[in-house]
Design an enzyme around this catalytic site. Structure first.
Site, short mmCIF file in Angstrom:
data_model
loop_
_atom_site.label_atom_id
_atom_site.label_comp_id
_atom_site.label_asym_id
_atom_site.label_seq_id
_atom_site.Cartn_x
_atom_site.Cartn_y
_atom_site.Cartn_z
N GLU A 1 0.84 -1.21 0.00
CA GLU A 1 0.00 0.00 0.00
C GLU A 1 0.88 1.26 0.00
OE1 GLU A 1 -3.54 -0.39 -0.06
OE2 GLU A 1 -3.24 1.69 -0.65
N GLU B 1 1.88 6.63 -6.85
CA GLU B 1 0.84 7.60 -7.23
C GLU B 1 1.34 9.04 -7.06
OE1 GLU B 1 -3.06 4.90 -6.01
OE2 GLU B 1 -2.65 6.75 -4.91
#
Ligand SMILES: Nc1ncnc2c1ncn2[C@@H]1O[C@H](COP(=O)(O)OP(=O)(O)OP(=O)(O)O)[C@@H](O)[C@H]1O
Length: 120
Positions: free
Chosen positions: A65, A72
């Site tokens: 994660e 991102e």
């Protein structure tokens, strides 16, 4: 900024974890799931191998994660405009989190089966 003292590098890593917790809902959801797994382990006190497997999977999901979040941030900063390659890169990173989450659920199901169906 290379070769900073250990306590400063620890601070950078902690900052990344806290930022991901604050900004990413999926990071918060995965963390809550990991806490649930830890509470279940403390409650049922299984064999050490189950602790190892389940904690390892929780760590891998949270680490994936964080990598997903890092990718991102970097991609959005370097190329803010939509592009199929950016979308594919983000989808692949999200796929990695999904795969580890699925193995985590499967592992947890195996653990519950052994605990409640095999032992009793
Ligand atoms: N710049 C872009 N160009 C093309 N597609 C994009 C772009 N940014 C996002 N996407 C598409 O939108 C999806 C969601 O991207 P977004 O950056 O909103 O992640 P997110 O919803 O925060 O995901 P996560 O929950 O994993 O953090 C990506 O997986 C990708 O398919």
């Amino acid at each position: 900024m290379k070769n900073q003292p250990f306590y400063r590098r620890l601070g950078f890593a902690w900052h990344g974890i806290v930022s991901a917790w604050r900004t990413e809902m999926s990071m918060r959801q995965q963390s809550v799931a990991a806490v649930g797994v830890i509470i279940t382990l403390l409650w049922l006190r299984p064999a050490p191998v189950w602790w190892a497997l389940l904690l390892l999977n929780c760590g891998l999901v949270l680490a994936a994660e964080l990598f997903n979040s890092a990718l991102e941030h970097a991609l959005d900063h370097l190329h803010p405009a939509p592009h199929p390659a950016i979308g594919l890169a983000k989808d692949c990173a999200a796929g990695a989190v999904l795969l580890l989450s699925v193995t985590g659920v499967a592992l947890f199901a195996c653990f519950l089966c052994e605990t409640f169906l095999v032992q009793y």
